[in-house]
Design an enzyme around this catalytic site. Structure first.
Site, short mmCIF file in Angstrom:
data_model
loop_
_atom_site.label_atom_id
_atom_site.label_comp_id
_atom_site.label_asym_id
_atom_site.label_seq_id
_atom_site.Cartn_x
_atom_site.Cartn_y
_atom_site.Cartn_z
N ILE A 169 53.82 6.81 18.63
CA ILE A 169 52.25 7.01 19.17
C ILE A 169 50.98 7.04 18.50
O ILE A 169 50.15 7.46 18.89
CB ILE A 169 52.53 8.66 18.69
CG1 ILE A 169 52.77 8.89 17.25
CG2 ILE A 169 54.27 8.82 19.40
CD1 ILE A 169 52.35 10.76 16.83
N VAL A 214 50.59 8.21 5.78
CA VAL A 214 49.38 9.38 5.79
C VAL A 214 48.77 9.69 7.19
O VAL A 214 48.29 9.67 7.46
CB VAL A 214 48.22 8.61 5.40
CG1 VAL A 214 47.02 9.52 5.14
CG2 VAL A 214 49.02 7.54 4.40
N ARG A 274 56.37 11.58 8.11
CA ARG A 274 58.04 10.74 8.03
C ARG A 274 58.70 9.46 8.32
O ARG A 274 59.19 9.13 7.20
CB ARG A 274 59.13 11.49 7.75
CG ARG A 274 59.23 11.67 9.63
CD ARG A 274 60.70 12.71 10.31
NE ARG A 274 61.66 12.76 9.85
CZ ARG A 274 62.65 11.54 10.55
NH1 ARG A 274 62.28 11.25 11.59
NH2 ARG A 274 63.97 10.87 9.73
N GLN A 275 57.83 8.76 9.05
CA GLN A 275 58.59 7.11 9.39
C GLN A 275 58.83 6.06 8.14
O GLN A 275 59.08 5.42 8.57
CB GLN A 275 58.16 6.82 10.97
CG GLN A 275 58.62 7.83 12.16
CD GLN A 275 60.11 8.21 12.09
OE1 GLN A 275 60.54 7.19 12.13
NE2 GLN A 275 60.48 8.83 13.34
N LYS A 321 53.69 5.55 1.32
CA LYS A 321 54.29 7.31 1.67
C LYS A 321 53.21 6.97 2.47
O LYS A 321 52.80 6.44 3.21
CB LYS A 321 52.97 7.62 0.39
CG LYS A 321 53.95 7.91 -0.86
CD LYS A 321 52.71 9.16 -2.12
CE LYS A 321 53.83 8.89 -3.41
NZ LYS A 321 52.06 10.33 -3.86
N GLU A 370 49.78 13.56 8.31
CA GLU A 370 48.95 14.39 8.86
C GLU A 370 48.25 15.23 7.35
O GLU A 370 47.21 15.77 6.72
CB GLU A 370 50.01 15.69 8.21
CG GLU A 370 50.63 16.35 10.05
CD GLU A 370 52.18 15.91 10.39
OE1 GLU A 370 52.84 16.22 11.07
OE2 GLU A 370 52.52 14.66 9.23
N GLN A 419 50.21 5.58 16.14
CA GLN A 419 49.80 5.37 14.10
C GLN A 419 49.99 3.99 13.61
O GLN A 419 50.04 3.45 12.92
CB GLN A 419 50.81 6.25 13.88
CG GLN A 419 52.47 6.63 13.44
CD GLN A 419 53.18 6.52 14.30
OE1 GLN A 419 52.20 5.41 15.42
NE2 GLN A 419 53.98 7.12 14.09
#
Length: 330
Positions: A45, A287, A88-89, A285, A289, A47
């Site tokens: 979307i 990043v 989460r992706q 990890k 939210e 990111q």
């Protein structure tokens, strides 16, 4: 009169759905020319998850990034990736891509081991070649390996799925393992407040984030910059006006519901705090939210520092600033 203030906001954020199953899957196929197609359902979307998954596959397969072709979000052909939410992706689909690549590599390693006269576990994949780790001169290009695969009647395909290692929360005391990994961040904001007009300018922001091992540094920095800007709008601009008589939204258009534009964006310094060993792909990890969250308390605290007045709501609009200043003068 214009007054300046500084504020700090910190947060921790659990990656993924809280103690609930939230798996994702991926498919990988390596072609005769040494290129690979990676398929997953996760929606990009903006990111950059498509780019990140291609980089993850390239690293795991030992191929150049340009040789990775990505197909995402096509429910006719791609496996389910779950929602693009909860940061989460990268963790979940990223690990699914790695597992799919590793399954494909099992067949590749078997064929290469036969040709190079070694055990499959003695092999490494890097720079578009497969070679014996202890003797790199004994190697094959991916093209040569795929030709050998074809001659042997084998296909280099893989499927992988990943579900975070979590447990549900016990209702009696909320104990459990709701998230497999957490992200941490601290943001510092400096603002200038016009006490006459109530306008607030965000002058400078420094935002430090625990990112594990970043898959793509520029995309992570861009994610942080975007989150900072969204947080700025959350605190200073994005006010939903409701008609109290009928519940209708009074500012339902983008011309009346104001968000930051380029002219509003402050000087932003993103700091990536790296660490290794986490459960994400190569330790990465999410990043998503986390880029937004600490900006909100940082700006609120900076306004409070400038005015010496406590605010307990957002957004803090110019009328709120003016009212607070007048209350101080009484």
């Amino acid at each position: 009169m214009k007054k300046r203030g500084k504020g700090v906001g910190s947060m921790w954020y659990g990656i993924g759905n809280t103690g609930l199953p939230n798996p994702a899957a991926a498919f990988v196929e390596i072609h005769g020319d040494g290129s690979a197609n990676v398929m997953f359902g996760a929606a990009d979307i903006g990111q950059g998850s498509g780019t990140a998954m291609a980089q993850i596959a390239a690293e795991e397969l030992g191929l150049d990034y340009e040789k990775i072709h990505v197909t995402w979000g096509d429910t006719m052909v791609t496996p389910d990736g779950g929602a693009t939410s909860a940061s989460r992706q990268t963790l979940i689909t990223g690990n699914a891509v790695i597992l799919a690549c590793r399954q494909a590599k099992e067949t590749l390693a078997k064929t290469a081991a036969e040709k190079l006269d070694c055990a499959p576990e003695e092999l490494s994949f890097r720079d578009n070649t497969v070679f014996i780790t202890a003797d790199p001169e004994r190697s094959m290009t991916y093209g040569e390996l795929m030709a050998a695969m074809k001659a042997a009647g084998r296909m280099a395909v893989g499927a992988g799925s990943y579900n975070p290692n979590t447990t549900g929360l016990a209702p009696e005391n909320m104990s459990g393992i709701p998230f497999e990994v957490y992200s941490y961040a601290t943001t510092i904001a400096e603002v200038e407040v016009d006490t006459e007009t109530g306008e607030v300018d965000v002058l400078k922001v420094v935002s430090a984030h625990d990112v594990g091992t970043p898959i793509n540094r520029s995309m992570v920095e861009g994610q942080i910059e975007g989150g900072v800007t969204m947080g700025q709008g959350f605190v200073l601009m994005e006010e939903i006006e409701v008609n109290t008589k009928n519940g209708a939204i009074k500012n339902p258009s983008m011309s009346k519901y104001i968000i930051p534009s380029n002219r509003d964006v402050p000087e932003i310094h993103s700091i990536l705090v790296e660490s290794e060993g986490g459960p994400g792909p190569f330790g990465a990890k999410g990043v998503g939210e986390p880029a937004l969250i600490p900006m909100i308390p940082a700006v609120v605290a900076a306004i409070e520092d400038a005015l010496g007045t406590r605010f307990t709501h957002t957004p803090i609009m110019p009328k709120d600033i003016v009212a607070a200043v007048k209350a101080q003068e009484k």
